[in-house]
Design an enzyme around this catalytic site. Structure first.
Site, PDB file in Angstrom:
ATOM      1  N   HIS A 176      -3.381   2.400   6.248  1.00  0.00           N
ATOM      2  CA  HIS A 176      -4.069   1.143   6.534  1.00  0.00           C
ATOM      3  C   HIS A 176      -5.577   1.386   6.480  1.00  0.00           C
ATOM      4  O   HIS A 176      -6.070   2.361   7.053  1.00  0.00           O
ATOM      5  CB  HIS A 176      -3.736   0.651   7.936  1.00  0.00           C
ATOM      6  CG  HIS A 176      -2.299   0.361   8.166  1.00  0.00           C
ATOM      7  ND1 HIS A 176      -1.800  -0.921   8.212  1.00  0.00           N
ATOM      8  CD2 HIS A 176      -1.237   1.183   8.377  1.00  0.00           C
ATOM      9  CE1 HIS A 176      -0.499  -0.876   8.446  1.00  0.00           C
ATOM     10  NE2 HIS A 176      -0.136   0.395   8.555  1.00  0.00           N
TER      11      HIS A 176
ATOM     12  N   HIS B  87       2.281   4.725   3.760  1.00  0.00           N
ATOM     13  CA  HIS B  87       1.120   3.882   3.517  1.00  0.00           C
ATOM     14  C   HIS B  87       0.010   4.189   4.517  1.00  0.00           C
ATOM     15  O   HIS B  87       0.265   4.624   5.639  1.00  0.00           O
ATOM     16  CB  HIS B  87       1.473   2.393   3.542  1.00  0.00           C
ATOM     17  CG  HIS B  87       2.149   1.911   4.782  1.00  0.00           C
ATOM     18  ND1 HIS B  87       3.457   2.210   5.103  1.00  0.00           N
ATOM     19  CD2 HIS B  87       1.699   1.111   5.778  1.00  0.00           C
ATOM     20  CE1 HIS B  87       3.785   1.623   6.235  1.00  0.00           C
ATOM     21  NE2 HIS B  87       2.731   0.960   6.673  1.00  0.00           N
TER      22      HIS B  87
END
Length: 133
Positions: free
Chosen positions: A101, A99
């Protein structure tokens, strides 16, 4: 992956505040509530970290990161964004599904955008020899 919290979010088993979705990626607000607008962009395909991510999936993730970042700046009143990724335990990766951010930023928002580094210990020449490809 059955027990991955991000995979459960993608499958709709856990609710999320979805910001964006396409065929390859899913983006949602981080529940930490540490910074307004803190967004996570993930591939729908389970990939443990960016080191295991194939180039096609990486491209889709980064295209979504760019699209969302542009939206935050062009349409939502932010002046910029910080992007970061944590890979592996020592870098504080807490969910083992790749992932990125996105931290939306405004002028004088009081958020420190980069870590407070304490200074390098080794000479640049030594690091160059160690790290060059």
């Amino acid at each position: 992956m059955d027990d991955c919290i991000f995979c459960k979010i993608i499958r709709g088993e856990i609710p999320s505040f979805k910001i964006y979705e396409d065929d390859y990626t899913y983006a949602f607000l981080d529940i930490a509530k540490d910074v307004d607008g803190h967004t996570l962009v993930i591939p729908k395909k389970h990939v443990r970290s960016m080191l295991e991510c194939d180039s096609e999936t990486m491209t889709h993730v980064m295209e979504s990161v760019q699209k969302i970042s542009r939206h935050y700046i062009d349409d939502c009143g932010y002046g910029g964004v910080n992007l970061f990724n944590c890979t592996n335990e020592c870098a504080h990766q807490s969910v083992f599904h790749f992932h990125v951010h996105i931290i939306p930023r405004k002028e004088n928002d009081g958020i420190r955008g980069v870590p407070d580094f304490k200074g390098a210990k080794l000479p640049l020449e030594e690091m160059h020899e160690k790290l060059k490809i």
